[in-house]
Design a protein around this motif. Structure first.
Motif, short mmCIF file in Angstrom:
data_model
loop_
_atom_site.label_atom_id
_atom_site.label_comp_id
_atom_site.label_asym_id
_atom_site.label_seq_id
_atom_site.Cartn_x
_atom_site.Cartn_y
_atom_site.Cartn_z
N HIS A 66 -64.16 -28.34 54.72
CA HIS A 66 -62.95 -27.58 55.05
C HIS A 66 -62.74 -27.53 56.55
O HIS A 66 -62.94 -26.50 57.19
N VAL A 67 -62.32 -28.66 57.11
CA VAL A 67 -62.07 -28.73 58.54
C VAL A 67 -60.63 -28.35 58.88
O VAL A 67 -60.35 -28.01 60.02
N VAL A 68 -59.76 -28.41 57.90
CA VAL A 68 -58.37 -27.96 58.06
C VAL A 68 -58.02 -27.12 56.84
O VAL A 68 -58.22 -27.56 55.70
N ILE A 69 -57.51 -25.91 57.08
CA ILE A 69 -57.14 -25.00 56.00
C ILE A 69 -55.69 -24.56 56.21
O ILE A 69 -55.37 -24.01 57.27
N PRO A 70 -54.82 -24.77 55.23
CA PRO A 70 -53.44 -24.31 55.37
C PRO A 70 -53.37 -22.78 55.42
O PRO A 70 -54.15 -22.10 54.76
N PHE A 71 -52.44 -22.26 56.21
CA PHE A 71 -52.19 -20.82 56.22
C PHE A 71 -51.94 -20.38 54.78
O PHE A 71 -51.23 -21.04 54.03
N GLY A 72 -52.54 -19.26 54.39
CA GLY A 72 -52.34 -18.70 53.06
C GLY A 72 -53.37 -19.15 52.04
O GLY A 72 -53.54 -18.52 51.01
N LYS A 73 -54.09 -20.23 52.31
CA LYS A 73 -55.05 -20.75 51.34
C LYS A 73 -56.46 -20.26 51.67
O LYS A 73 -56.90 -20.33 52.81
N VAL A 79 -56.12 -14.57 56.09
CA VAL A 79 -56.25 -13.80 57.33
C VAL A 79 -55.29 -14.36 58.39
O VAL A 79 -54.73 -13.59 59.18
N ALA A 80 -55.07 -15.66 58.37
CA ALA A 80 -54.13 -16.27 59.32
C ALA A 80 -52.72 -15.72 59.11
O ALA A 80 -51.94 -15.61 60.06
N VAL A 81 -52.39 -15.35 57.88
CA VAL A 81 -51.06 -14.81 57.56
C VAL A 81 -51.02 -13.29 57.76
O VAL A 81 -50.08 -12.75 58.33
N SER A 82 -52.06 -12.60 57.30
CA SER A 82 -52.05 -11.13 57.31
C SER A 82 -52.39 -10.53 58.68
O SER A 82 -52.03 -9.38 58.95
N ASN A 83 -53.15 -11.28 59.49
CA ASN A 83 -53.66 -10.78 60.77
C ASN A 83 -54.60 -9.59 60.59
O ASN A 83 -54.80 -8.81 61.53
N ASP A 95 -59.22 -15.07 43.39
CA ASP A 95 -58.43 -16.18 42.85
C ASP A 95 -58.15 -17.26 43.89
O ASP A 95 -58.08 -18.43 43.57
N ASN A 96 -57.98 -16.85 45.15
CA ASN A 96 -57.56 -17.77 46.21
C ASN A 96 -58.74 -18.19 47.09
O ASN A 96 -58.56 -18.53 48.24
N TYR A 97 -59.94 -18.17 46.55
CA TYR A 97 -61.12 -18.53 47.32
C TYR A 97 -61.32 -20.05 47.32
O TYR A 97 -61.17 -20.70 46.30
N ILE A 98 -61.66 -20.60 48.50
CA ILE A 98 -62.00 -22.01 48.62
C ILE A 98 -63.52 -22.09 48.72
O ILE A 98 -64.10 -21.61 49.70
#
Length: 152
Positions: A66-73, A79-83, A95-98
């Motif tokens: 996981h060197v690149v993770i889209p916002f929201g995933k 955290v990138a979206v919620s701050n 549910d949204n865990y990578i």
């Protein structure tokens, strides 16, 4: 655990002259991983706001795909979206865990702010369920505050 002693060591790393920012971050990741027994993977992701993705920076622990993770995933992308920091006691319940590693049982992600903007985050995985507490969150917020001076 002596958070105060670790914060002093982080301050020393941040203030070292002659070291690149990435090298300082790598030393901090290793310090945290080596000093706190339930910190099994410690790394920084940095935001590319134009592409709406996180890019892996320095880390200590097993290699990750996981060197690149889209916002929201995933937790980091959320955290990138919620701050807001995100403490996950049981990654299997998300549910949204990578999944980076089947050994990982819990995770904490704390955003890194510079001049009020979320530029990235520290991500820590533990192989112990419910490993992280509010004390870890506060400690990591303080670590990120110390680290933020590297980006001013």
């Amino acid at each position: 655990m002596d958070y105060t002693a670790l914060k002093i060591k982080v301050t020393d790393i941040v203030s070292q002259s002659g070291l690149l920012c990435e090298d300082k971050l790598l030393k901090i990741c290793h310090l945290l991983r080596d000093s706190i027994d339930y910190y099994d993977w410690v790394g920084y992701y940095f935001a590319n706001h134009e592409r709406r993705e996180l890019v892996l920076g320095p880390y200590a622990g097993e290699a990750t795909d996981h060197v690149v993770i889209p916002f929201g995933k995933g937790i980091c992308g959320q955290v990138a979206v919620s701050n807001q920091p995100f403490l996950v006691e049981d990654v299997a319940a998300q549910d949204n865990y990578i999944s980076c590693n089947i050994q990982v049982k819990s995770e904490i992600v704390v955003p890194l702010f510079v001049a009020g903007k979320n530029i990235g985050q520290i991500d820590i995985d533990s192989n112990v369920k419910a490993a992280f507490t509010a004390d870890d969150q506060q400690f990591l917020e303080e670590i990120n505050q110390m680290v933020s001076v590297l980006f001013v």
